[in-house]
Design an enzyme around this catalytic site. Sequence first.
Site, PDB file in Angstrom:
ATOM      1  N   SER A   1      -3.600  -7.637  -0.518  1.00 50.30           N
ATOM      2  CA  SER A   1      -4.054  -6.607  -1.439  1.00 50.30           C
ATOM      3  C   SER A   1      -4.921  -7.170  -2.547  1.00 50.30           C
ATOM      4  O   SER A   1      -4.710  -8.283  -3.019  1.00 50.30           O
ATOM      5  CB  SER A   1      -2.834  -5.927  -2.069  1.00 50.30           C
ATOM      6  OG  SER A   1      -3.205  -5.043  -3.096  1.00 50.30           O
TER       7      SER A   1
ATOM      8  N   ASP B   1      -2.920  -0.179  -4.392  1.00 51.22           N
ATOM      9  CA  ASP B   1      -3.797  -0.078  -3.197  1.00 51.22           C
ATOM     10  C   ASP B   1      -3.735  -1.392  -2.431  1.00 51.22           C
ATOM     11  O   ASP B   1      -4.084  -2.431  -2.961  1.00 51.22           O
ATOM     12  CB  ASP B   1      -5.230   0.239  -3.562  1.00 51.22           C
ATOM     13  CG  ASP B   1      -5.380   1.625  -4.139  1.00 51.22           C
ATOM     14  OD1 ASP B   1      -4.695   2.526  -3.651  1.00 51.22           O
ATOM     15  OD2 ASP B   1      -6.184   1.783  -5.049  1.00 51.22           O
ATOM     16  N   THR B   2      -3.465  -1.254  -1.125  1.00 50.76           N
ATOM     17  CA  THR B   2      -3.050  -2.410  -0.364  1.00 50.76           C
ATOM     18  C   THR B   2      -3.308  -2.135   1.105  1.00 50.76           C
ATOM     19  O   THR B   2      -3.484  -1.001   1.499  1.00 50.76           O
ATOM     20  CB  THR B   2      -1.536  -2.632  -0.598  1.00 50.76           C
ATOM     21  OG1 THR B   2      -1.308  -2.822  -1.991  1.00 50.76           O
ATOM     22  CG2 THR B   2      -0.985  -3.811   0.158  1.00 50.76           C
ATOM     23  N   VAL B   3      -3.311  -3.196   1.937  1.00 50.38           N
ATOM     24  CA  VAL B   3      -3.275  -3.009   3.378  1.00 50.38           C
ATOM     25  C   VAL B   3      -2.034  -3.695   3.919  1.00 50.38           C
ATOM     26  O   VAL B   3      -1.626  -4.751   3.437  1.00 50.38           O
ATOM     27  CB  VAL B   3      -4.542  -3.560   4.078  1.00 50.38           C
ATOM     28  CG1 VAL B   3      -5.766  -2.773   3.656  1.00 50.38           C
ATOM     29  CG2 VAL B   3      -4.747  -5.044   3.820  1.00 50.38           C
TER      30      VAL B   3
END
Length: 527
Positions: free
Chosen positions: A365, A346-348
Amino acid sequence: MFDWSFPYASRRAPVLARNVVATSQPLAASAGLEMLRRGGNAVDAAVATAIALTVVEPCNNGVGSDAFAIVGRHGELTGLNASGRSPAGWTAARFSRYSDMPTRGWDAVTVPGAVSAWVALSRRFGKLAFGDLFEPAIRYARDGFHVGHKTAAIWLHAGEAFREFPEFQRHFLPTGYAPKPGEVFRNHAIATTLEEIAASGGESFYRGALAAKIDAAARAEGGAMRTADLGAHEAEWVTPIRQRYRDVDLAEIPPNGQGLAAQIALGLLTHLDASSRAPGSADWTHLQVEAMKVAIRAAFDHFADPPAMRRTPEELLDPKSLAAAAAMIGTRASPLPPVALPVSRDTVYLTAADSDGTMVSMIQSNYMGFGSGVVVPATGIAMQNRGAGFVLDPAHPNAVGPNKRPYHTIIPGFVCRGDDPVLSFGVMGGHMQHQGHVQMVTRIFDHGENPQAASDAPRWHVTPGFEVALEPGFAPAVAADLAKRGHSVAIVPNEGLFGGAQLIARLPDGGYVAASDHRKEGCAVGF
């Protein structure tokens, strides 16, 4: 030039403009655009977007994240590795009680590097004052923002997962439940923290009052993180590795990130005539999956903090090694484990580009959602769990140890044609990221798909167990064909498994086309 048809189910249109930002959350994209309108450049826009994302998408990143970036400017690429090291107290004895690396609590927390990335990028390339870049994020935190529907869904899950962390509950579930889609959420503690980081130029986080609070929280809760660990951290400027594919180069940050795996896969595909296969066909998918399996095994076997690696990136990308490995890929699925290179979550993600030609590819992240579950009291800082990227096997180059960077999944991507940057992109999503890079590059540069179409297309995903997941949109006949070749394959209706892409491609006249993935709630914006 691109094919401007849209052959896949699409919910987005690309944005064509001279100044653009694309990311996974609209409010963060607007923060970056605000900096461009103020006269800032793409780096100012990227940093402001990154800071805003810590507030409006806290379930995937935060002030306690790590970060990487590539800046393309004046015909030159500059990389930044802002991942943090493990505490000095992370000895083998400390982890002897574990059967697997922990994913929660202080023994999963390495030094967060995102703040150092913001500082380093702003100082070297930015035009606006550092404090200006925080204004949208502070406003969202202090006055509140309306929570997006996909963010709310992840937040709901995290609320249950972190019930045993009282500070997490206090800061992120102050009403006792996760915010619902459209609900206004405020976080005064993180607003104050961001104000302190802005005013101190990041010093407070690593060598000041915030560092002292992190140290105190670790001591109180049995963690090994100390002010000395924080004070020793520095973001590192690096030279991106380039791998030729057809007439372009894919550039990636060197390990400890996994971008090298995408380059290995593309290096294999150059020997397999993969570009002649129709995208989405069984032949195309088989060759891409087989190349990716080899690359994933190389990542699992070799990638680590560079001083600990026993094989250099140059060895892993050796043309003779790639040719030999490619020769072992046939028409059937490889046995498990996949062939080794014959070498001697899960990351941006965000990207920005400006009218002067600067392009930025940046990713940050917490790793697994909100990260470790640890939130530093009175600050709102949720600490990442990147330490879970280590392994416990003492013989492995990625073995847990003191003052060491773990294997990282987050990777910003960049493509150049000669000295000219032509694509800034990323595909957030843990183990999907290097695989997403391969799919974006081949769709755009083999088949001429425009960035939005490349993002819209259904994706394949090789799991850590080397099974193959196909996104809905693949023809059932393709899945059946792959199964006959020996793949363990299934069509999997799990949108989150296939990541989220954001892309900016440069047009011949100097403008850009920006695309944003429908699998996330973000957008591309520009003027």
